[in-house]
Scaffold this motif. Structure first.
Motif, PDB file in Angstrom:
ATOM      1  N   PHE A   1      13.128 -10.412   3.915  1.00  0.00           N
ATOM      2  CA  PHE A   1      11.751 -10.539   3.391  1.00  0.00           C
ATOM      3  C   PHE A   1      11.852  -9.139   3.771  1.00  0.00           C
ATOM      4  O   PHE A   1      10.621  -8.222   3.615  1.00  0.00           O
ATOM      5  CB  PHE A   1      11.140 -11.315   2.749  1.00  0.00           C
ATOM      6  N   LEU A   2      11.385  -9.287   4.952  1.00  0.00           N
ATOM      7  CA  LEU A   2      10.256  -7.745   6.021  1.00  0.00           C
ATOM      8  C   LEU A   2      11.106  -6.907   5.017  1.00  0.00           C
ATOM      9  O   LEU A   2      10.357  -5.463   5.902  1.00  0.00           O
ATOM     10  CB  LEU A   2      10.897  -8.123   7.619  1.00  0.00           C
ATOM     11  N   VAL A   3      12.626  -6.800   6.195  1.00  0.00           N
ATOM     12  CA  VAL A   3      13.323  -5.127   5.384  1.00  0.00           C
ATOM     13  C   VAL A   3      13.159  -4.733   4.352  1.00  0.00           C
ATOM     14  O   VAL A   3      12.819  -3.457   3.829  1.00  0.00           O
ATOM     15  CB  VAL A   3      15.472  -5.462   6.000  1.00  0.00           C
ATOM     16  N   LYS A   4      12.840  -5.787   3.072  1.00  0.00           N
ATOM     17  CA  LYS A   4      12.102  -4.927   1.537  1.00  0.00           C
ATOM     18  C   LYS A   4      11.411  -4.577   1.431  1.00  0.00           C
ATOM     19  O   LYS A   4      10.845  -3.464   1.088  1.00  0.00           O
ATOM     20  CB  LYS A   4      12.436  -6.856   0.533  1.00  0.00           C
ATOM     21  N   PHE A   5       9.906  -5.096   2.534  1.00  0.00           N
ATOM     22  CA  PHE A   5       9.006  -4.981   2.717  1.00  0.00           C
ATOM     23  C   PHE A   5       8.901  -3.805   3.204  1.00  0.00           C
ATOM     24  O   PHE A   5       7.936  -2.280   3.228  1.00  0.00           O
ATOM     25  CB  PHE A   5       8.055  -6.209   3.146  1.00  0.00           C
ATOM     26  N   CYS A   6       9.502  -3.358   4.484  1.00  0.00           N
ATOM     27  CA  CYS A   6       9.079  -1.870   4.878  1.00  0.00           C
ATOM     28  C   CYS A   6       9.853  -0.996   4.776  1.00  0.00           C
ATOM     29  O   CYS A   6       9.555   0.376   3.651  1.00  0.00           O
ATOM     30  CB  CYS A   6       9.793  -2.121   6.376  1.00  0.00           C
ATOM     31  N   ALA A   7      11.017  -1.748   3.234  1.00  0.00           N
ATOM     32  CA  ALA A   7      11.755  -0.342   3.082  1.00  0.00           C
ATOM     33  C   ALA A   7      10.672   0.032   1.815  1.00  0.00           C
ATOM     34  O   ALA A   7      10.575   1.275   1.458  1.00  0.00           O
ATOM     35  CB  ALA A   7      12.488  -0.578   2.613  1.00  0.00           C
ATOM     36  N   GLY A   8      10.078  -1.058   0.685  1.00  0.00           N
ATOM     37  CA  GLY A   8       9.466  -0.376   0.097  1.00  0.00           C
ATOM     38  C   GLY A   8       8.067   0.419   0.683  1.00  0.00           C
ATOM     39  O   GLY A   8       7.926   1.294  -0.397  1.00  0.00           O
ATOM     40  N   HIS A   9       7.528   0.134   1.144  1.00  0.00           N
ATOM     41  CA  HIS A   9       6.243   0.846   2.667  1.00  0.00           C
ATOM     42  C   HIS A   9       6.966   2.254   2.488  1.00  0.00           C
ATOM     43  O   HIS A   9       6.182   3.598   1.973  1.00  0.00           O
ATOM     44  CB  HIS A   9       5.750   0.459   3.444  1.00  0.00           C
ATOM     45  N   LEU A  10       7.845   2.843   3.128  1.00  0.00           N
ATOM     46  CA  LEU A  10       8.634   3.632   3.578  1.00  0.00           C
ATOM     47  C   LEU A  10       8.895   4.339   1.742  1.00  0.00           C
ATOM     48  O   LEU A  10       8.886   5.958   2.089  1.00  0.00           O
ATOM     49  CB  LEU A  10       9.737   3.238   4.423  1.00  0.00           C
ATOM     50  N   CYS A  11       9.274   4.117   1.145  1.00  0.00           N
ATOM     51  CA  CYS A  11       9.619   4.538   0.287  1.00  0.00           C
ATOM     52  C   CYS A  11       8.863   5.548  -0.891  1.00  0.00           C
ATOM     53  O   CYS A  11       8.623   6.598  -0.807  1.00  0.00           O
ATOM     54  CB  CYS A  11      11.268   3.477  -0.919  1.00  0.00           C
ATOM     55  N   ALA A  12       7.506   4.441  -0.662  1.00  0.00           N
ATOM     56  CA  ALA A  12       6.618   4.870  -1.551  1.00  0.00           C
ATOM     57  C   ALA A  12       5.983   6.386  -0.294  1.00  0.00           C
ATOM     58  O   ALA A  12       5.615   7.335  -1.072  1.00  0.00           O
ATOM     59  CB  ALA A  12       5.760   3.651  -1.712  1.00  0.00           C
TER      60      ALA A  12
END
Length: 117
Positions: A81-92
């Protein structure tokens, strides 16, 4: 209903509608895969706890190996979940900055594909 307003299709439940950017998994498939995963974990625990199954020279006892497996599962779950959260914010962030000349592609809604009648 007021004239000129569109209603949701009567044959499709609100929870089953596809939202842009969301992956919808069929509940039956989800139940089957979750059950298979749970059976695999129970089988592994059962196998680990059987005496004589661990190879000779293993530094862990059967109970220690089972505890290590529980610890690994408990650690991996929140990390996903941490990786998904960080990836989503970095992608945005990347979309708003480096890809701004394309019109912020992440926030734009892609058309939902429809089947031909």
């Amino acid at each position: 209903m007021a004239p000129g307003t569109a209603a949701a299709p009567a044959t499709e439940a609100p929870s089953r509608r596809r939202k842009p950017g969301k992956i919808v998994i069929d509940p039956t498939t989800n139940r089957i895969l979750t059950t298979i995963f749970a059976v695999e974990l129970l089988a592994i625990f059962g196998l680990i706890l059987m005496p004589g199954v661990l190879p000779a020279g293993c530094p862990l006892s059967p109970a220690g190996a089972a505890a290590a497996l529980v610890g690994a599962c408990a650690t991996v779950y929140p990390v996903i979940f941490l990786v998904k959260f960080c990836a989503g914010h970095l992608c945005a962030f990347f979309s708003r900055t480096a890809l701004a000349h394309l019109g912020d592609p992440v926030t734009e809604q892609a058309p939902v594909p429809t089947r031909a009648p």
